[in-house]
Design a protein around this motif. Structure first.
Motif, PDB file in Angstrom:
ATOM      1  N   PRO A 179       5.651  -1.900  -7.243  1.00  0.00           N
ATOM      2  CA  PRO A 179       4.839  -0.742  -7.996  1.00  0.00           C
ATOM      3  C   PRO A 179       5.883   0.604  -8.459  1.00  0.00           C
ATOM      4  O   PRO A 179       5.569   1.286  -9.370  1.00  0.00           O
ATOM      5  N   ILE A 180       6.996   0.561  -7.406  1.00  0.00           N
ATOM      6  CA  ILE A 180       7.953   1.696  -7.740  1.00  0.00           C
ATOM      7  C   ILE A 180       9.069   1.518  -8.470  1.00  0.00           C
ATOM      8  O   ILE A 180       9.973   2.160  -8.714  1.00  0.00           O
ATOM      9  N   ALA A 181       9.261   0.076  -9.062  1.00  0.00           N
ATOM     10  CA  ALA A 181      10.541  -0.292  -9.447  1.00  0.00           C
ATOM     11  C   ALA A 181      10.623   0.297 -10.971  1.00  0.00           C
ATOM     12  O   ALA A 181      11.715   0.696 -11.323  1.00  0.00           O
ATOM     13  N   GLY A 182       9.420   0.346 -11.629  1.00  0.00           N
ATOM     14  CA  GLY A 182       9.524   0.965 -12.931  1.00  0.00           C
ATOM     15  C   GLY A 182       9.339   0.137 -14.020  1.00  0.00           C
ATOM     16  O   GLY A 182       8.661   0.523 -15.147  1.00  0.00           O
ATOM     17  N   GLY A 183      10.002  -0.983 -14.238  1.00  0.00           N
ATOM     18  CA  GLY A 183       9.663  -1.740 -15.403  1.00  0.00           C
ATOM     19  C   GLY A 183       8.635  -1.745 -16.400  1.00  0.00           C
ATOM     20  O   GLY A 183       7.459  -1.766 -16.094  1.00  0.00           O
ATOM     21  N   GLU A 184       9.006  -1.289 -17.665  1.00  0.00           N
ATOM     22  CA  GLU A 184       7.986  -1.203 -18.823  1.00  0.00           C
ATOM     23  C   GLU A 184       8.064  -2.450 -19.615  1.00  0.00           C
ATOM     24  O   GLU A 184       9.109  -3.047 -19.734  1.00  0.00           O
ATOM     25  N   GLY A 185       6.877  -2.755 -20.091  1.00  0.00           N
ATOM     26  CA  GLY A 185       6.834  -3.795 -20.984  1.00  0.00           C
ATOM     27  C   GLY A 185       6.417  -5.183 -20.311  1.00  0.00           C
ATOM     28  O   GLY A 185       5.444  -5.085 -19.740  1.00  0.00           O
ATOM     29  N   PHE A 242       9.413  -5.540   2.087  1.00  0.00           N
ATOM     30  CA  PHE A 242      10.047  -4.609   1.234  1.00  0.00           C
ATOM     31  C   PHE A 242      10.044  -4.978  -0.043  1.00  0.00           C
ATOM     32  O   PHE A 242       9.806  -4.182  -0.967  1.00  0.00           O
ATOM     33  N   ALA A 243      10.302  -6.337  -0.472  1.00  0.00           N
ATOM     34  CA  ALA A 243      10.321  -6.831  -1.855  1.00  0.00           C
ATOM     35  C   ALA A 243       9.009  -6.724  -2.480  1.00  0.00           C
ATOM     36  O   ALA A 243       8.910  -6.388  -3.652  1.00  0.00           O
ATOM     37  N   ALA A 247       0.766  -1.237  -0.046  1.00  0.00           N
ATOM     38  CA  ALA A 247      -0.101   0.023   0.175  1.00  0.00           C
ATOM     39  C   ALA A 247       0.874   1.216  -0.035  1.00  0.00           C
ATOM     40  O   ALA A 247       0.492   2.234  -0.608  1.00  0.00           O
ATOM     41  N   ILE A 248       1.845   1.163   0.712  1.00  0.00           N
ATOM     42  CA  ILE A 248       2.800   2.482   0.610  1.00  0.00           C
ATOM     43  C   ILE A 248       3.601   2.628  -0.596  1.00  0.00           C
ATOM     44  O   ILE A 248       3.647   3.584  -1.047  1.00  0.00           O
ATOM     45  N   GLY A 249       4.010   1.549  -1.106  1.00  0.00           N
ATOM     46  CA  GLY A 249       4.332   1.669  -2.403  1.00  0.00           C
ATOM     47  C   GLY A 249       3.340   2.198  -3.512  1.00  0.00           C
ATOM     48  O   GLY A 249       3.945   2.773  -4.462  1.00  0.00           O
ATOM     49  N   LEU A 250       2.337   1.598  -3.488  1.00  0.00           N
ATOM     50  CA  LEU A 250       1.134   2.130  -4.488  1.00  0.00           C
ATOM     51  C   LEU A 250       1.025   3.791  -4.282  1.00  0.00           C
ATOM     52  O   LEU A 250       1.043   4.576  -5.072  1.00  0.00           O
ATOM     53  N   LEU A 251       0.835   4.011  -2.868  1.00  0.00           N
ATOM     54  CA  LEU A 251       0.814   5.455  -2.752  1.00  0.00           C
ATOM     55  C   LEU A 251       1.957   6.306  -2.934  1.00  0.00           C
ATOM     56  O   LEU A 251       1.791   7.478  -3.563  1.00  0.00           O
ATOM     57  N   ASP A 252       3.065   5.768  -2.748  1.00  0.00           N
ATOM     58  CA  ASP A 252       4.289   6.477  -3.214  1.00  0.00           C
ATOM     59  C   ASP A 252       4.212   6.586  -4.682  1.00  0.00           C
ATOM     60  O   ASP A 252       4.729   7.805  -5.330  1.00  0.00           O
ATOM     61  N   ARG A 253       3.942   5.767  -5.447  1.00  0.00           N
ATOM     62  CA  ARG A 253       3.822   5.857  -6.928  1.00  0.00           C
ATOM     63  C   ARG A 253       2.707   6.750  -7.475  1.00  0.00           C
ATOM     64  O   ARG A 253       3.034   7.631  -8.411  1.00  0.00           O
ATOM     65  N   LEU A 254       1.855   6.856  -6.747  1.00  0.00           N
ATOM     66  CA  LEU A 254       0.435   7.795  -7.091  1.00  0.00           C
ATOM     67  C   LEU A 254       0.823   9.076  -6.738  1.00  0.00           C
ATOM     68  O   LEU A 254       0.707  10.215  -7.543  1.00  0.00           O
ATOM     69  N   GLY A 261       6.931   7.435  -7.519  1.00  0.00           N
ATOM     70  CA  GLY A 261       7.705   6.332  -7.052  1.00  0.00           C
ATOM     71  C   GLY A 261       9.188   6.692  -6.659  1.00  0.00           C
ATOM     72  O   GLY A 261       9.945   6.053  -7.109  1.00  0.00           O
ATOM     73  N   SER A 262       9.062   7.573  -5.680  1.00  0.00           N
ATOM     74  CA  SER A 262      10.335   7.737  -4.827  1.00  0.00           C
ATOM     75  C   SER A 262      11.041   6.962  -4.028  1.00  0.00           C
ATOM     76  O   SER A 262      10.424   6.619  -3.020  1.00  0.00           O
ATOM     77  N   PRO A 263      12.030   6.120  -4.451  1.00  0.00           N
ATOM     78  CA  PRO A 263      12.549   5.502  -3.790  1.00  0.00           C
ATOM     79  C   PRO A 263      13.182   5.845  -2.205  1.00  0.00           C
ATOM     80  O   PRO A 263      13.010   5.036  -1.180  1.00  0.00           O
ATOM     81  N   THR A 264      13.414   7.183  -1.954  1.00  0.00           N
ATOM     82  CA  THR A 264      13.857   7.499  -0.696  1.00  0.00           C
ATOM     83  C   THR A 264      12.713   7.830   0.054  1.00  0.00           C
ATOM     84  O   THR A 264      12.844   7.554   1.344  1.00  0.00           O
ATOM     85  N   VAL A 265      11.586   8.235  -0.287  1.00  0.00           N
ATOM     86  CA  VAL A 265      10.201   8.267   0.565  1.00  0.00           C
ATOM     87  C   VAL A 265       9.857   6.755   0.915  1.00  0.00           C
ATOM     88  O   VAL A 265       9.803   6.522   2.153  1.00  0.00           O
ATOM     89  N   TYR A 266       9.997   5.896  -0.056  1.00  0.00           N
ATOM     90  CA  TYR A 266       9.766   4.734   0.417  1.00  0.00           C
ATOM     91  C   TYR A 266      10.743   3.699   1.529  1.00  0.00           C
ATOM     92  O   TYR A 266       9.976   3.180   2.243  1.00  0.00           O
ATOM     93  N   GLY A 267      11.763   4.156   1.297  1.00  0.00           N
ATOM     94  CA  GLY A 267      12.788   3.647   2.166  1.00  0.00           C
ATOM     95  C   GLY A 267      12.672   4.091   3.612  1.00  0.00           C
ATOM     96  O   GLY A 267      12.709   3.631   4.531  1.00  0.00           O
ATOM     97  N   ALA A 268      12.480   5.415   3.579  1.00  0.00           N
ATOM     98  CA  ALA A 268      12.330   6.200   4.849  1.00  0.00           C
ATOM     99  C   ALA A 268      10.906   5.758   5.430  1.00  0.00           C
ATOM    100  O   ALA A 268      11.021   5.582   6.601  1.00  0.00           O
TER     101      ALA A 268
END
Length: 120
Positions: free
Chosen positions: A56-62, A50-51, A3-10, A14-21
């Motif tokens: 959601p914030i990793a990025g992968g396209e395709g 964590f994984a 849920a945190i990852g999805l909110l971070d992306r929205l 997708g800031s990895p620093t905010v997700y990590g903090a």
């Protein structure tokens, strides 16, 4: 963490620093809220969370291969947050376990009669 990852992306693109903090307090709360019988599971479950949340914030396209490579890369690049959170959960869990063991030992020490005071 998902849920945190999805909110971070929205909200933050997708800031990895905010997700990590945000991962660090989640680790502490996980170690504090887990049942006493399951204390050992806290340091094991937080890297899995964590994984799962980084997807959601990793990025992968395709396709699936691209998404898997993005997650693996994100895990490698942001391993510091992962190690830090696991350390936080591990330390809190160890302290809780030691305190629980001391609580269990204390009543047993009170029941055993000691030698009479003043006699040898």
């Amino acid at each position: 963490m998902v849920a945190i990852g999805l909110l971070d992306r929205l909200l933050l693109a997708g800031s990895p620093t905010v997700y990590g903090a945000l991962f660090l307090p989640v680790c502490a709360l996980t170690a504090l809220w887990v049942r006493e019988a399951d204390i050992v599971t806290a340091p094991i479950s937080v890297p899995i969370a964590f994984a799962a949340g980084i997807v959601p914030i990793a990025g992968g396209e395709g396709g699936l291969g691209s998404q898997v490579m993005a997650v693996v890369t994100a895990l490698a690049v942001h391993a510091g947050w992962l190690y830090g959170g696991t350390l936080v959960a591990g330390v809190i869990s160890c302290v809780r376990k030691v305190r629980a063991m001391a609580r269990r030992r204390r009543p047993a020490d009170r029941r055993r009669p000691g030698p009479p005071i003043g006699r040898r």
